[in-house]
Design a protein around this motif. Structure first.
Motif, PDB file in Angstrom:
ATOM      1  N   PRO A  81      24.522  67.329  67.215  1.00  6.35           N
ATOM      2  CA  PRO A  81      24.407  68.487  68.110  1.00  6.35           C
ATOM      3  C   PRO A  81      25.846  68.689  68.864  1.00  6.35           C
ATOM      4  O   PRO A  81      26.830  67.892  68.898  1.00  6.35           O
ATOM      5  N   THR A  82      25.972  69.712  69.255  1.00  7.69           N
ATOM      6  CA  THR A  82      27.080  70.325  69.883  1.00  7.69           C
ATOM      7  C   THR A  82      26.846  71.411  71.103  1.00  7.69           C
ATOM      8  O   THR A  82      25.663  71.881  71.199  1.00  7.69           O
ATOM      9  N   GLN A  83      28.024  71.774  71.744  1.00 13.51           N
ATOM     10  CA  GLN A  83      27.682  72.951  72.605  1.00 13.51           C
ATOM     11  C   GLN A  83      27.383  74.346  71.662  1.00 13.51           C
ATOM     12  O   GLN A  83      27.418  74.142  70.439  1.00 13.51           O
ATOM     13  N   LEU A  84      26.784  75.221  72.487  1.00 14.96           N
ATOM     14  CA  LEU A  84      26.616  76.549  71.606  1.00 14.96           C
ATOM     15  C   LEU A  84      27.750  76.850  70.885  1.00 14.96           C
ATOM     16  O   LEU A  84      29.082  77.188  71.666  1.00 14.96           O
TER      17      LEU A  84
ATOM     18  N   PHE B  63      32.833  78.605  54.336  1.00 16.63           N
ATOM     19  CA  PHE B  63      31.851  78.659  55.534  1.00 16.63           C
ATOM     20  C   PHE B  63      32.621  78.029  56.696  1.00 16.63           C
ATOM     21  O   PHE B  63      33.655  77.349  56.469  1.00 16.63           O
ATOM     22  N   TRP B  64      31.918  78.454  57.663  1.00 17.41           N
ATOM     23  CA  TRP B  64      32.129  77.951  59.152  1.00 17.41           C
ATOM     24  C   TRP B  64      31.170  76.625  59.302  1.00 17.41           C
ATOM     25  O   TRP B  64      30.034  76.883  59.180  1.00 17.41           O
TER      26      TRP B  64
ATOM     27  N   THR C 282      34.113  71.755  62.442  1.00 19.21           N
ATOM     28  CA  THR C 282      34.134  70.481  61.560  1.00 19.21           C
ATOM     29  C   THR C 282      35.288  70.472  60.403  1.00 19.21           C
ATOM     30  O   THR C 282      35.095  71.507  59.399  1.00 19.21           O
ATOM     31  N   PRO C 283      36.319  69.933  60.580  1.00 21.96           N
ATOM     32  CA  PRO C 283      37.391  70.197  59.262  1.00 21.96           C
ATOM     33  C   PRO C 283      36.636  69.693  58.151  1.00 21.96           C
ATOM     34  O   PRO C 283      36.005  68.888  58.179  1.00 21.96           O
ATOM     35  N   PRO C 284      37.201  70.461  56.854  1.00 21.21           N
ATOM     36  CA  PRO C 284      38.172  71.304  56.807  1.00 21.21           C
ATOM     37  C   PRO C 284      37.377  72.680  56.842  1.00 21.21           C
ATOM     38  O   PRO C 284      37.814  73.562  55.949  1.00 21.21           O
ATOM     39  N   HIS C 285      36.474  72.909  57.768  1.00 18.56           N
ATOM     40  CA  HIS C 285      35.859  74.283  57.510  1.00 18.56           C
ATOM     41  C   HIS C 285      35.954  75.023  59.066  1.00 18.56           C
ATOM     42  O   HIS C 285      34.923  75.139  59.740  1.00 18.56           O
TER      43      HIS C 285
ATOM     44  N   ARG D  73      16.344  75.326  61.551  1.00 13.78           N
ATOM     45  CA  ARG D  73      16.667  73.849  61.367  1.00 13.78           C
ATOM     46  C   ARG D  73      16.093  73.423  60.126  1.00 13.78           C
ATOM     47  O   ARG D  73      15.298  73.916  59.380  1.00 13.78           O
ATOM     48  N   SER D  74      16.874  72.499  59.209  1.00 17.43           N
ATOM     49  CA  SER D  74      16.424  71.865  58.044  1.00 17.43           C
ATOM     50  C   SER D  74      16.521  70.302  58.454  1.00 17.43           C
ATOM     51  O   SER D  74      17.072  70.051  59.208  1.00 17.43           O
ATOM     52  N   ALA D  75      15.495  69.724  57.645  1.00 18.83           N
ATOM     53  CA  ALA D  75      15.101  68.308  58.072  1.00 18.83           C
ATOM     54  C   ALA D  75      16.168  67.471  58.212  1.00 18.83           C
ATOM     55  O   ALA D  75      16.377  66.393  58.896  1.00 18.83           O
ATOM     56  N   SER D  76      17.058  67.503  57.083  1.00 16.37           N
ATOM     57  CA  SER D  76      18.259  66.185  57.057  1.00 16.37           C
ATOM     58  C   SER D  76      19.366  67.081  57.452  1.00 16.37           C
ATOM     59  O   SER D  76      20.389  66.446  57.308  1.00 16.37           O
ATOM     60  N   ALA D  77      19.518  68.213  57.963  1.00 17.43           N
ATOM     61  CA  ALA D  77      20.806  68.706  58.124  1.00 17.43           C
ATOM     62  C   ALA D  77      21.579  67.900  59.409  1.00 17.43           C
ATOM     63  O   ALA D  77      20.846  67.619  60.436  1.00 17.43           O
ATOM     64  N   THR D  78      22.743  67.968  59.240  1.00 19.87           N
ATOM     65  CA  THR D  78      23.593  67.285  60.489  1.00 19.87           C
ATOM     66  C   THR D  78      24.656  68.428  60.864  1.00 19.87           C
ATOM     67  O   THR D  78      25.432  68.412  61.747  1.00 19.87           O
ATOM     68  N   HIS D  79      24.815  69.821  60.054  1.00 21.44           N
ATOM     69  CA  HIS D  79      25.596  70.688  60.279  1.00 21.44           C
ATOM     70  C   HIS D  79      25.118  71.988  60.372  1.00 21.44           C
ATOM     71  O   HIS D  79      24.106  72.336  59.547  1.00 21.44           O
ATOM     72  N   LEU D  80      25.375  73.043  61.173  1.00 21.57           N
ATOM     73  CA  LEU D  80      25.400  74.389  61.011  1.00 21.57           C
ATOM     74  C   LEU D  80      26.272  75.197  60.538  1.00 21.57           C
ATOM     75  O   LEU D  80      27.614  74.642  60.497  1.00 21.57           O
TER      76      LEU D  80
END
Length: 184
Positions: free
Chosen positions: A84-87, A78-79, A62-65, A165-172
């Motif tokens: 959801p995404t592919q692995l 961080f990256w 996800t830009p800019p990371h 997982r975190s409850a409100s997370a949208t990013h790894l």
């Protein structure tokens, strides 16, 4: 008991006399002693050298990371991967063959750790055809893992196969991966 001490004392005196009289014998004994001491010291206190990639590639970010942030030497970058995404995977490429013995992972985003998902299980694939699986704890602290099968490789791929997982997370997020070679 006294006889044993006397025998040992005589042996040490004779050995010392021979050592002084015969320099080649002394040098041979000292060199053998130094080698054994060096091996024992490395077993007790191993030393490692950092191994740095010459190029980083990744499956998604996800830009800019970008995933290159996991190898920039900074713990405050961080990256980031939108879910959801592919692995997600990141590959470290080397300009010559290297052998790796351990890695240190800085999982998540250290400044906002609980707000993002973090790596749990990671499938590691080496360019020599070997592979292994590692598991990280759900912790903001650095985590050292042993790498097996990473001998004479030109690349290593880390594929995140499950996450915390975190409850409100949208990013790894993954902050840093440091690679090391054992000095022998």
């Amino acid at each position: 008991m006294a006889l044993g001490r006397n025998v040992i004392a005589v042996f040490l005196v004779v050995g010392a006399g021979l050592g002084v009289a015969f320099a080649p014998a002394r040098n041979w004994v000292v060199s053998r002693y130094d080698r054994v001491e060096h091996k024992i010291s490395h077993l007790i206190h191993p030393s490692y050298t950092p191994v740095h990639a010459t190029r980083i590639t990744w499956s998604t970010a996800t830009p800019p990371h970008p995933a290159s942030n996991v190898a920039d030497g900074y713990k405050n970058t961080f990256w980031s991967v939108r879910l959801p995404t592919q692995l997600p995977s990141v590959t470290f490429h080397f300009d010559k063959k290297v052998s790796l013995n351990k890695a240190i992972f800085y999982d998540g985003d250290g400044h906002n750790y609980q707000a993002t998902d973090r790596a749990d299980a990671i499938h590691v694939v080496y360019s020599n055809g070997h592979a292994s699986d590692i598991s990280l704890k759900d912790s903001v602290d650095p985590q050292t893992v042993s790498l097996s099968g990473a001998k004479d490789i030109t690349s290593v791929t880390f594929e995140i196969t499950s996450m915390y997982r975190s409850a409100s997370a949208t990013h790894l997020r993954l902050s840093e991966i440091e690679l090391f070679h054992l000095n022998v």
